[in-house]
Design an enzyme around this catalytic site. Structure first.
Site, short mmCIF file in Angstrom:
data_model
loop_
_atom_site.label_atom_id
_atom_site.label_comp_id
_atom_site.label_asym_id
_atom_site.label_seq_id
_atom_site.Cartn_x
_atom_site.Cartn_y
_atom_site.Cartn_z
N HIS A 72 0.84 -1.20 0.00
CA HIS A 72 0.00 0.00 0.00
C HIS A 72 0.88 1.25 0.00
O HIS A 72 1.75 1.38 0.85
CB HIS A 72 -0.93 0.00 1.23
CG HIS A 72 -2.14 -0.84 1.03
ND1 HIS A 72 -3.37 -0.51 1.54
CD2 HIS A 72 -2.33 -1.99 0.33
CE1 HIS A 72 -4.26 -1.44 1.20
NE2 HIS A 72 -3.64 -2.35 0.46
N TYR A 85 -9.37 5.72 7.33
CA TYR A 85 -9.56 6.03 8.75
C TYR A 85 -10.54 7.20 8.84
O TYR A 85 -10.29 8.25 8.25
CB TYR A 85 -8.24 6.45 9.40
CG TYR A 85 -7.21 5.35 9.55
CD1 TYR A 85 -6.37 4.99 8.51
CD2 TYR A 85 -7.06 4.69 10.77
CE1 TYR A 85 -5.42 3.99 8.66
CE2 TYR A 85 -6.10 3.69 10.94
CZ TYR A 85 -5.29 3.35 9.88
OH TYR A 85 -4.34 2.36 10.04
N PRO A 108 -4.85 0.21 18.56
CA PRO A 108 -4.54 -0.25 17.20
C PRO A 108 -4.59 0.84 16.12
O PRO A 108 -4.25 0.57 14.97
CB PRO A 108 -5.62 -1.32 16.94
CG PRO A 108 -6.70 -1.06 17.93
CD PRO A 108 -6.07 -0.41 19.11
N LYS A 138 0.52 -0.32 15.04
CA LYS A 138 1.91 -0.48 15.49
C LYS A 138 2.18 -1.71 16.37
O LYS A 138 3.35 -2.04 16.61
CB LYS A 138 2.35 0.77 16.28
CG LYS A 138 2.51 2.00 15.44
CD LYS A 138 3.73 1.91 14.54
CE LYS A 138 3.78 3.00 13.51
NZ LYS A 138 3.86 2.52 12.13
N TYR A 187 3.81 6.37 10.16
CA TYR A 187 2.92 5.27 9.75
C TYR A 187 3.71 4.16 9.06
O TYR A 187 3.49 2.98 9.31
CB TYR A 187 1.80 5.79 8.84
CG TYR A 187 0.68 4.78 8.67
CD1 TYR A 187 -0.37 4.72 9.57
CD2 TYR A 187 0.70 3.86 7.62
CE1 TYR A 187 -1.38 3.77 9.44
CE2 TYR A 187 -0.30 2.92 7.48
CZ TYR A 187 -1.34 2.88 8.40
OH TYR A 187 -2.33 1.94 8.27
P1 RFL Z 1 0.43 -12.13 21.35
O1 RFL Z 1 0.06 -12.14 19.90
O2 RFL Z 1 -0.58 -11.76 22.34
O3 RFL Z 1 1.03 -13.57 21.68
C1 RFL Z 1 1.32 -13.96 23.00
C2 RFL Z 1 1.15 -15.45 23.10
O4 RFL Z 1 1.47 -15.89 24.42
C3 RFL Z 1 0.49 -16.83 24.84
N1 RFL Z 1 0.47 -16.89 26.32
C4 RFL Z 1 1.11 -17.82 27.04
N2 RFL Z 1 1.88 -18.85 26.66
C5 RFL Z 1 2.37 -19.66 27.65
N3 RFL Z 1 2.12 -19.46 28.97
C6 RFL Z 1 1.37 -18.41 29.39
N4 RFL Z 1 1.12 -18.21 30.69
C7 RFL Z 1 0.83 -17.54 28.40
N5 RFL Z 1 0.04 -16.43 28.45
C8 RFL Z 1 -0.16 -16.05 27.18
C9 RFL Z 1 -0.79 -16.33 24.22
O5 RFL Z 1 -1.76 -17.37 24.11
C10 RFL Z 1 -0.29 -15.86 22.86
O6 RFL Z 1 -0.33 -16.89 21.89
O7 RFL Z 1 1.68 -11.17 21.59
P2 RFL Z 1 2.93 -10.85 20.63
O8 RFL Z 1 3.51 -12.10 20.04
O9 RFL Z 1 3.81 -9.94 21.41
O10 RFL Z 1 2.30 -10.07 19.38
C11 RFL Z 1 1.69 -8.81 19.56
C12 RFL Z 1 0.56 -8.62 18.56
O11 RFL Z 1 -0.29 -9.76 18.61
C13 RFL Z 1 -0.25 -7.36 18.82
O12 RFL Z 1 0.59 -6.29 19.18
C14 RFL Z 1 -1.07 -6.90 17.58
O13 RFL Z 1 -2.04 -7.86 17.26
C15 RFL Z 1 -1.73 -5.56 17.81
N6 RFL Z 1 -2.58 -5.12 16.69
C16 RFL Z 1 -2.03 -4.57 15.54
N7 RFL Z 1 -0.70 -4.46 15.41
C17 RFL Z 1 -0.15 -3.96 14.23
O14 RFL Z 1 1.08 -3.87 14.14
N8 RFL Z 1 -0.93 -3.57 13.17
C18 RFL Z 1 -2.28 -3.65 13.22
O15 RFL Z 1 -2.92 -3.36 12.22
C19 RFL Z 1 -2.89 -4.13 14.44
N9 RFL Z 1 -4.21 -4.25 14.55
C20 RFL Z 1 -3.97 -5.26 16.78
C21 RFL Z 1 -4.77 -4.80 15.67
C22 RFL Z 1 -4.58 -5.83 17.88
C23 RFL Z 1 -5.95 -5.94 17.94
N10 RFL Z 1 -6.51 -6.55 19.10
C24 RFL Z 1 -7.50 -7.51 19.08
C25 RFL Z 1 -5.85 -6.34 20.38
C26 RFL Z 1 -6.13 -4.89 15.71
C27 RFL Z 1 -6.75 -5.44 16.85
C28 RFL Z 1 -8.24 -5.47 16.85
C1 PHB Z 2 -6.53 -4.28 10.44
O1 PHB Z 2 -6.61 -4.49 9.23
O2 PHB Z 2 -6.88 -5.13 11.28
C2 PHB Z 2 -6.02 -2.98 10.92
C3 PHB Z 2 -5.48 -2.09 10.01
C4 PHB Z 2 -5.01 -0.84 10.45
C5 PHB Z 2 -5.09 -0.54 11.79
C6 PHB Z 2 -5.60 -1.44 12.70
C7 PHB Z 2 -6.09 -2.67 12.26
O3 PHB Z 2 -4.65 0.68 12.21
#
Ligand code: RFL
Ligand code: PHB
Length: 395
Positions: free
Chosen positions: A72, A201, A293, A297, A384
């Site tokens: 993108h 957005y 989110p 990041k 970004y």
């Molecule tokens: P995770 O992905 O939470 O993985 C941690 C893992 O540890 C496990 N765990 C355990 N394992 C063993 N023993 C225990 N006691 C444990 N406790 C927990 C969990 O089950 C899990 O599998 O952390 P990690 O690897 O640091 O990754 C971080 C990312 O997942 C997170 O920052 C992103 O998803 C955030 N996020 C976004 N980030 C972006 O860079 N771009 C995006 O567009 C973006 N969109 C988002 C997002 C997060 C969202 N939610 C739901 C919070 C959109 C959403 C809606």
């Molecule tokens: C997504 O596609 O899940 C998404 C994209 C951009 C954001 C957050 C989530 O800033």
């Protein structure tokens, strides 16, 4: 049982770290609380910075990302019934982001780990960590119904915000910085063509909305919702109506709706724990910090921590132990810039329940200034697409 590094958590940070360490010849075991299917069923991030894409390339797990990821070159900001394009590519001298779901990144990393025959245990309910303030840390858990003790050199706490790693650090050794936002995001995934080629957005009087995607045939949409909302309150029809009402007329007319394949509500939070290293325990990703989110990041910061962590561990095993001493500071310098950016994007684009008429005028003025100022748009674009990693030459 013995290994060099025990990695707690099979999210993107744990799996990517495991892959990079393996390529350096450093043995590691991954222990995950949940089942593999549960981990793959979580729908989260969608946008990767170029530096995260490069790191996945370095780990040798970018074949599908290169084939299926959507580059993108811009995003759009919607307000006052109009859309304004931010030309990321032009404003950053040729940089871009890649739209590729976190689920796919996780699947690619799991496949690579399996292909390399690396030890990974899923559905491990009782991980506990000990002695990380000594030179002989151990991890205890139950594997195949038997209690196990794993001796190791280091423990990598990659277990997310609710994990056991940060919770095992004595509270007096940690500082917390936190902001909780008075709203959440309701997200919906559907096999419908995305409403636009680029992410939109939207700041609307009814609240924030985001039009995103996973592929040319799969859309991901979000609307700002109340923290009291429950998923049962949001039928697919209610979601589509609410989203449509927040879009400008032209975009709303193009929106293709369909049955959801996933719906979830996420609260929004900014959080940092400092430091990120305690002796031989090293925290990475959501275990140490959370961003709302809005700036996309979270996953990217997880990749950024892992970038510093695998290099510090590789240096340690080559005899340069001092590098581990810089791990926390190096991460936090980049983490705080992403925290600032995510907080700013969140403040700019959401409707805050307690905002005054004055606050709303200031927010509107900032949006109007932003889309008419090359300098302000450049600052947004630079953040970004992702700030560069600190390199050896910068030190
Ligand atoms: P995770 O992905 O939470 O993985 C941690 C893992 O540890 C496990 N765990 C355990 N394992 C063993 N023993 C225990 N006691 C444990 N406790 C927990 C969990 O089950 C899990 O599998 O952390 P990690 O690897 O640091 O990754 C971080 C990312 O997942 C997170 O920052 C992103 O998803 C955030 N996020 C976004 N980030 C972006 O860079 N771009 C995006 O567009 C973006 N969109 C988002 C997002 C997060 C969202 N939610 C739901 C919070 C959109 C959403 C809606
Ligand atoms: C997504 O596609 O899940 C998404 C994209 C951009 C954001 C957050 C989530 O800033």
């Amino acid at each position: 049982m013995r290994t060099q590094v025990v990695i707690i958590g099979a999210g993107p940070s744990g799996l990517l770290l495991g892959q990079l360490l393996h390529r350096e010849g450093i043995d590691n075991i991954v222990l995950e609380l949940r089942s593999k299917d549960y981990v793959l069923g979580r729908i989260r991030a969608g946008v990767l910075e170029q530096v995260a894409v490069d790191l996945l390339g370095h780990a040798g797990v970018d074949a599908r990302l290169k084939a299926e990821g959507l580059p993108h070159h811009g995003i759009e900001l919607g307000f006052d019934g109009r859309r304004h394009r931010v030309d990321l590519h032009r404003l950053t001298g040729g940089k871009q982001v890649m739209v590729y779901g976190q689920t796919e990144v996780t699947r690619d990393l799991m496949d690579a780990r399996e292909a390399a025959g690396l030890p990974t245990a899923y559905s491990v309910p009782d991980v506990s960590i000990h002695g990380f303030d000594t030179n002989h840390p151990v991890v205890r858990c139950t594997l195949d119904g038997k209690p196990v003790e794993i001796a190791c050199d280091f423990i990598a706490g990659c277990d997310g915000f609710h994990g056991v790693s940060r919770a095992s650090v004595p509270p007096e050794a940690l500082s917390h910085f936190e902001r909780v936002y008075p709203f959440g995001w309701m997200g919906l995934l559907a096999d419908t063509p995305p409403v636009s080629e680029e992410l939109i957005y939207v700041n609307h009087p009814r609240g924030f909305a985001l039009c995103s995607m996973r592929s040319k045939t799969r859309s991901r949409y979000y609307v700002q919702c109340s923290l009291d909302d429950r998923i049962e309150d949001w039928s697919d029809d209610r979601f589509w109506d609410e989203l449509r009402s927040r879009l400008d007329e032209r975009t709303a007319a193009r929106l293709v709706t369909g049955p959801s394949i996933e719906k979830s509500i996420a609260p929004l939070r900014s959080f940092v724990a400092e430091p990120m290293r305690f002796g031989r325990l090293l925290l990475a990703g959501d275990a140490a910090h959370i961003v709302p989110p809005t700036g996309a990041k979270g996953l990217n910061l997880a990749a950024s921590d892992v970038n510093y962590l695998w290099q510090a561990l590789a240096s340690h095993y080559r005899g340069a132990s001092a590098e581990l001493g810089h791990y926390s500071d190096r991460c936090l310098s980049r983490v705080w810039k992403a925290e600032r950016f995510s907080w700013w994007m969140t403040s700019l684009l959401h409707r805050f329940p307690d905002s005054t008429a004055f606050d709303q005028r200031v927010q509107h003025a900032e949006l109007d200034y932003l889309v008419h100022s090359e300098a302000a748009m450049t600052a947004l674009a630079e953040n970004y697409v992702g700030l560069p990693f600190e390199t050896q030459a910068d030190r």
